[in-house]
Motif scaffolding. Sequence first.
Motif, PDB file in Angstrom:
ATOM      1  N   ASP A 102       0.829  -1.206   0.000  1.00  0.00           N
ATOM      2  CA  ASP A 102       0.000   0.000   0.000  1.00  0.00           C
ATOM      3  C   ASP A 102       0.867   1.262   0.000  1.00  0.00           C
ATOM      4  OD1 ASP A 102      -2.418   1.361  -0.129  1.00  0.00           O
ATOM      5  OD2 ASP A 102      -2.582   1.543   2.053  1.00  0.00           O
ATOM      6  N   LEU A 103       1.878   1.266  -0.892  1.00  0.00           N
ATOM      7  CA  LEU A 103       2.786   2.401  -1.017  1.00  0.00           C
ATOM      8  C   LEU A 103       2.700   2.988  -2.421  1.00  0.00           C
ATOM      9  CD1 LEU A 103       5.987   0.887   0.640  1.00  0.00           C
ATOM     10  CD2 LEU A 103       4.411   2.535   1.658  1.00  0.00           C
ATOM     11  N   THR A 104       2.978   4.273  -2.531  1.00  0.00           N
ATOM     12  CA  THR A 104       3.062   4.892  -3.849  1.00  0.00           C
ATOM     13  C   THR A 104       4.384   4.480  -4.491  1.00  0.00           C
ATOM     14  OG1 THR A 104       4.201   6.878  -3.082  1.00  0.00           O
ATOM     15  CG2 THR A 104       1.772   6.909  -3.012  1.00  0.00           C
ATOM     16  N   THR A 105       4.510   4.779  -5.765  1.00  0.00           N
ATOM     17  CA  THR A 105       5.752   4.496  -6.477  1.00  0.00           C
ATOM     18  C   THR A 105       6.916   5.211  -5.802  1.00  0.00           C
ATOM     19  OG1 THR A 105       4.579   4.184  -8.554  1.00  0.00           O
ATOM     20  CG2 THR A 105       6.916   4.740  -8.709  1.00  0.00           C
ATOM     21  N   GLU A 106       6.740   6.496  -5.528  1.00  0.00           N
ATOM     22  CA  GLU A 106       7.810   7.284  -4.920  1.00  0.00           C
ATOM     23  C   GLU A 106       8.153   6.781  -3.521  1.00  0.00           C
ATOM     24  OE1 GLU A 106      10.895   9.643  -5.138  1.00  0.00           O
ATOM     25  OE2 GLU A 106       9.490   9.327  -6.778  1.00  0.00           O
ATOM     26  N   GLU A 107       7.150   6.441  -2.707  1.00  0.00           N
ATOM     27  CA  GLU A 107       7.400   5.915  -1.362  1.00  0.00           C
ATOM     28  C   GLU A 107       8.205   4.617  -1.424  1.00  0.00           C
ATOM     29  OE1 GLU A 107       3.421   7.438   1.061  1.00  0.00           O
ATOM     30  OE2 GLU A 107       3.345   5.576  -0.087  1.00  0.00           O
ATOM     31  N   THR A 108       7.865   3.762  -2.356  1.00  0.00           N
ATOM     32  CA  THR A 108       8.570   2.484  -2.495  1.00  0.00           C
ATOM     33  C   THR A 108      10.014   2.711  -2.932  1.00  0.00           C
ATOM     34  OG1 THR A 108       6.473   1.473  -3.128  1.00  0.00           O
ATOM     35  CG2 THR A 108       8.469   0.181  -3.520  1.00  0.00           C
ATOM     36  N   ARG A 109      10.205   3.582  -3.912  1.00  0.00           N
ATOM     37  CA  ARG A 109      11.567   3.884  -4.378  1.00  0.00           C
ATOM     38  C   ARG A 109      12.418   4.452  -3.253  1.00  0.00           C
ATOM     39  NH1 ARG A 109      13.967   6.463  -8.113  1.00  0.00           N
ATOM     40  NH2 ARG A 109      12.962   8.463  -7.763  1.00  0.00           N
ATOM     41  N   GLU A 110      11.859   5.372  -2.486  1.00  0.00           N
ATOM     42  CA  GLU A 110      12.634   6.011  -1.419  1.00  0.00           C
ATOM     43  C   GLU A 110      12.892   5.074  -0.248  1.00  0.00           C
ATOM     44  OE1 GLU A 110      10.819   9.689  -0.250  1.00  0.00           O
ATOM     45  OE2 GLU A 110      10.992  10.524  -2.275  1.00  0.00           O
TER      46      GLU A 110
END
Length: 167
Positions: free
Chosen positions: A123-131
């Motif tokens: 349940d993470l956004t693309t940016e949250e997952t990348r960071e």
Amino acid sequence: MANPSKARGTAWESAVRDYLNEALGLVDESGRLKDIFSALNVRRAAQEGAKDVGDVHCAPFVLECKDVKSAAVPTWLRQAHVEAFHAGYPYGVVVHKLRRANVHRGRVHFGVRTWTRVRVALDLTTEETRERYAFVPVVRGLDSGRWYLTTDVARFAQLVADLRAAL
């Protein structure tokens, strides 16, 4: 072992297994598994012949471990996906050894579809997952089947812990 390549591969698989078991808190102070019957333990899989089930099982992932100089990540990812299917696991990834580096610095490669499915499960956004997991995208040409995302083994261990907590 007579084959030095096989010996290197086996040593890498064992190092990945041992590191992940420790990082996930599955071993005691002496390095022994806390619960030898736990399905969450990271294990090296037995050779299965034509229906290969991957090198290391780290639920919910099948890891295809590679200790080779020249990378062929898109090919390896296809192999990992097939082996995850054979093993009955939802995700297949590749763990590639970096020369002269500790196991926690090894590279973990995710196909775009696998990465997206994991991201949605967390349940993470693309940016949250990348960071959060320090993923770096690799885009090769126009064929998205050759695209993948990469992190290191240490951050992969955190991702596994987070995913297990979310499921």
